[in-house]
Design a protein around this motif. Structure first.
Motif, short mmCIF file in Angstrom:
data_model
loop_
_atom_site.label_atom_id
_atom_site.label_comp_id
_atom_site.label_asym_id
_atom_site.label_seq_id
_atom_site.Cartn_x
_atom_site.Cartn_y
_atom_site.Cartn_z
N ARG A 94 0.84 -1.18 0.00
CA ARG A 94 0.00 0.00 0.00
C ARG A 94 0.88 1.25 0.00
NH1 ARG A 94 -4.98 1.15 -0.98
NH2 ARG A 94 -6.60 0.21 0.26
N GLY A 96 -0.03 5.34 -0.09
CA GLY A 96 -1.02 6.41 -0.19
C GLY A 96 -2.39 5.84 -0.47
N ASP A 97 -3.00 6.31 -1.56
CA ASP A 97 -4.34 5.85 -1.94
C ASP A 97 -4.31 4.62 -2.83
OD1 ASP A 97 -5.46 7.91 -0.54
OD2 ASP A 97 -5.64 9.24 -2.29
N GLY A 98 -3.12 4.15 -3.19
CA GLY A 98 -3.02 3.04 -4.12
C GLY A 98 -2.05 1.98 -3.67
N TRP A 99 -1.50 1.31 -4.66
CA TRP A 99 -0.55 0.23 -4.42
C TRP A 99 0.71 0.51 -5.23
CZ3 TRP A 99 -1.60 -3.71 -1.03
CH2 TRP A 99 -2.92 -3.78 -0.57
N GLU A 100 1.82 0.00 -4.74
CA GLU A 100 3.12 0.25 -5.38
C GLU A 100 4.00 -0.99 -5.27
OE1 GLU A 100 6.50 2.99 -3.78
OE2 GLU A 100 4.99 4.24 -4.79
#
Length: 181
Positions: A94, A96-100
């Motif tokens: 995770r 921030g607001d997304g995935w990396e």
């Protein structure tokens, strides 16, 4: 794919990825590698030059495989294989607001990030906007975001001007000699 200049004219072709250091520089320039990672990669490359050369070769191969898939009717399997290897080596977390994707900072880092980006490109909804410069020698690729989707040149002030001047000169010559193409 745009790390090769004049791709369509073998006698003029220039490959800008001349060594692993250029791969790292490209990674920094495109945001695939940050400055801190770049310093680690350069240090690793100086300690393991054979591995760096092997990675440089793999990055260039990935670039050519992606180009072939997009413009020469080549298979996508080599790009997908690189992507699968990158995914296997990474960790999805995770952010921030997304995935990396997170990877160890080793000499394969630029290639892994490029493989993810390559598949992201191939999966775009607007892949029909991916275009190749209309210049007979250039071969650069761009995403046509023009309102009418009629962009012809990678850079209007470079290839566009060169081709407009060439066309103007040909029309002038035809008018002068009376020869019409």
């Amino acid at each position: 794919m745009n790390t090769v200049s004049e791709r369509l004219a073998p006698e003029l072709c220039v490959d800008y990825l001349v060594d692993y250091d250029e791969v790292v520089r490209f990674g920094v320039e495109t945001g695939l590698v940050d400055d801190e990672q770049a310093a680690v990669l350069r240090a690793l490359a100086s300690r393991h030059p054979d591995v760096a050369v092997a990675e440089w070769t793999l990055v260039r191969g990935l670039r050519e495989d992606l180009y072939a898939a997009c413009y020469e009717g080549g298979p996508t399997e080599p790009v997908v294989r690189e992507h699968a290897e990158a995914v296997a080596a990474g960790t999805l977390a995770r952010a921030g607001d997304g995935w990396e994707w997170s990877f160890a900072v080793d000499l394969a880092l630029p290639r892994r990030r490029l493989a993810l980006a390559a598949v992201d490109l191939l999966l775009r909804d607007d892949l029909d906007r991916l275009a190749q410069c209309a210049d007979a020698e250039c071969g650069w690729v761009f995403l046509d975001s023009s309102p009418r989707h009629n962009r012809r040149w990678c850079v209007a002030s470079d290839c566009g001007n060169r081709n407009r001047v060439r066309d103007f000169y040909a029309r002038k010559q035809a008018a002068t000699t009376g020869v019409v193409e």
